[in-house]
Design a protein around this motif. Structure first.
Motif, PDB file in Angstrom:
ATOM      1  N   UNK A 131       0.834  -1.201   0.000  1.00 44.12           N
ATOM      2  CA  UNK A 131       0.000   0.000   0.000  1.00 44.12           C
ATOM      3  C   UNK A 131       0.871   1.255   0.000  1.00 44.12           C
ATOM      4  N   UNK A 132       1.937   1.254   0.791  1.00 43.49           N
ATOM      5  CA  UNK A 132       2.830   2.408   0.848  1.00 43.49           C
ATOM      6  C   UNK A 132       3.474   2.653  -0.510  1.00 43.49           C
ATOM      7  N   UNK A 133       3.930   1.580  -1.135  1.00 43.33           N
ATOM      8  CA  UNK A 133       4.581   1.679  -2.443  1.00 43.33           C
ATOM      9  C   UNK A 133       3.624   2.279  -3.479  1.00 43.33           C
ATOM     10  N   UNK A 134       2.415   1.737  -3.552  1.00 45.55           N
ATOM     11  CA  UNK A 134       1.429   2.199  -4.535  1.00 45.55           C
ATOM     12  C   UNK A 134       0.998   3.642  -4.300  1.00 45.55           C
ATOM     13  N   UNK A 135       0.705   3.983  -3.054  1.00 40.15           N
ATOM     14  CA  UNK A 135       0.223   5.328  -2.748  1.00 40.15           C
ATOM     15  C   UNK A 135       1.306   6.379  -2.954  1.00 40.15           C
ATOM     16  N   UNK A 136       2.532   6.077  -2.526  1.00 37.01           N
ATOM     17  CA  UNK A 136       3.636   7.018  -2.690  1.00 37.01           C
ATOM     18  C   UNK A 136       3.921   7.242  -4.176  1.00 37.01           C
ATOM     19  N   UNK A 137       3.948   6.166  -4.953  1.00 39.94           N
ATOM     20  CA  UNK A 137       4.203   6.272  -6.399  1.00 39.94           C
ATOM     21  C   UNK A 137       3.103   7.090  -7.081  1.00 39.94           C
ATOM     22  N   UNK A 138       1.863   6.884  -6.680  1.00 39.12           N
ATOM     23  CA  UNK A 138       0.750   7.622  -7.284  1.00 39.12           C
ATOM     24  C   UNK A 138       0.833   9.118  -6.982  1.00 39.12           C
ATOM     25  N   UNK A 139       1.222   9.459  -5.754  1.00 38.71           N
ATOM     26  CA  UNK A 139       1.294  10.869  -5.363  1.00 38.71           C
ATOM     27  C   UNK A 139       2.499  11.597  -5.948  1.00 38.71           C
ATOM     28  N   UNK A 140       3.650  10.925  -6.009  1.00 38.31           N
ATOM     29  CA  UNK A 140       4.894  11.600  -6.373  1.00 38.31           C
ATOM     30  C   UNK A 140       5.409  11.255  -7.763  1.00 38.31           C
ATOM     31  N   UNK A 141       4.982  10.129  -8.310  1.00 37.23           N
ATOM     32  CA  UNK A 141       5.536   9.671  -9.572  1.00 37.23           C
ATOM     33  C   UNK A 141       6.872   8.966  -9.388  1.00 37.23           C
ATOM     34  N   UNK A 142       7.304   8.804  -8.140  1.00 40.30           N
ATOM     35  CA  UNK A 142       8.577   8.138  -7.830  1.00 40.30           C
ATOM     36  C   UNK A 142       8.305   6.727  -7.329  1.00 40.30           C
ATOM     37  N   UNK A 143       9.101   5.783  -7.796  1.00 42.23           N
ATOM     38  CA  UNK A 143       8.940   4.390  -7.375  1.00 42.23           C
ATOM     39  C   UNK A 143      10.026   4.016  -6.378  1.00 42.23           C
ATOM     40  N   UNK A 144       9.654   3.624  -5.158  1.00 49.96           N
ATOM     41  CA  UNK A 144      10.660   3.208  -4.178  1.00 49.96           C
ATOM     42  C   UNK A 144      11.471   2.011  -4.684  1.00 49.96           C
ATOM     43  N   UNK A 145      12.795   2.096  -4.508  1.00 49.94           N
ATOM     44  CA  UNK A 145      13.674   0.979  -4.875  1.00 49.94           C
ATOM     45  C   UNK A 145      13.941   0.073  -3.689  1.00 49.94           C
ATOM     46  N   UNK A 146      13.780   0.597  -2.507  1.00 45.96           N
ATOM     47  CA  UNK A 146      14.027  -0.209  -1.314  1.00 45.96           C
ATOM     48  C   UNK A 146      13.461   0.459  -0.080  1.00 45.96           C
ATOM     49  N   UNK A 147      13.260  -0.348   0.939  1.00 45.30           N
ATOM     50  CA  UNK A 147      12.773   0.136   2.232  1.00 45.30           C
ATOM     51  C   UNK A 147      13.909  -0.055   3.230  1.00 45.30           C
ATOM     52  N   UNK A 148      14.337   1.026   3.864  1.00 41.32           N
ATOM     53  CA  UNK A 148      15.445   0.912   4.811  1.00 41.32           C
ATOM     54  C   UNK A 148      14.983   0.931   6.267  1.00 41.32           C
ATOM     55  N   UNK A 149      13.728   1.282   6.493  1.00 37.11           N
ATOM     56  CA  UNK A 149      13.173   1.238   7.854  1.00 37.11           C
ATOM     57  C   UNK A 149      11.693   0.942   7.745  1.00 37.11           C
TER      58      UNK A 149
END
Length: 140
Positions: free
Chosen positions: A61-79
């Protein structure tokens, strides 16, 4: 061991008796704690009780929502951890500016906040850096 019976269904000692059905007592035996309607057990500490969503669902959910809002796709989760309010806090690394060679790409670390249901409630960029550079490290 089974007891011998006659063709009338009787044991040599007398009529066969059916075993009494034992009802499961789930009212708090040590093996099975009492379950509440919401699926939590009464003896589980609050941080160990079942959540409405799983960790995998929160990450998706975090990945999808963040990508939709910013246009940026997370490459990794560090925390990835529970917040004090019961929600979730994540740090995601994203490519903000792709360059060739990749080691020169500009990366950013974003902090994301999600509620207990996995809905994004906020985000902020914590820092930017070049992918190939090792620099300041956060000790959170």
């Amino acid at each position: 061991m089974t007891r011998p019976t006659t063709d009338t269904g009787r044991t040599p000692e007398g009529p066969m008796t059916q075993s009494k059905k034992k009802t499961a007592d789930t009212s708090g035996t040590p093996e099975e704690p009492v379950k509440k309607a919401d699926g939590t057990s009464s003896d589980a500490p609050p941080e160990r009780r079942q959540s409405a969503v799983t960790a995998v669902q929160v990450l998706r959910a975090a990945h999808e929502q963040f990508a939709e809002l910013t246009g940026l796709r997370p490459e990794g989760i560090s925390r990835f951890e529970r917040s004090e309010g019961g929600g979730w806090e994540l740090e995601a690394e994203v490519v903000e500016l792709a360059r060739v060679p990749e080691t020169m790409s500009v990366m950013a670390l974003y902090e994301l906040s999600l509620d207990t249901d996995g809905l994004l409630t906020g985000y902020r960029r914590v820092r930017r850096y070049e992918r190939g550079r090792t620099g300041r490290t956060d000790s959170r």
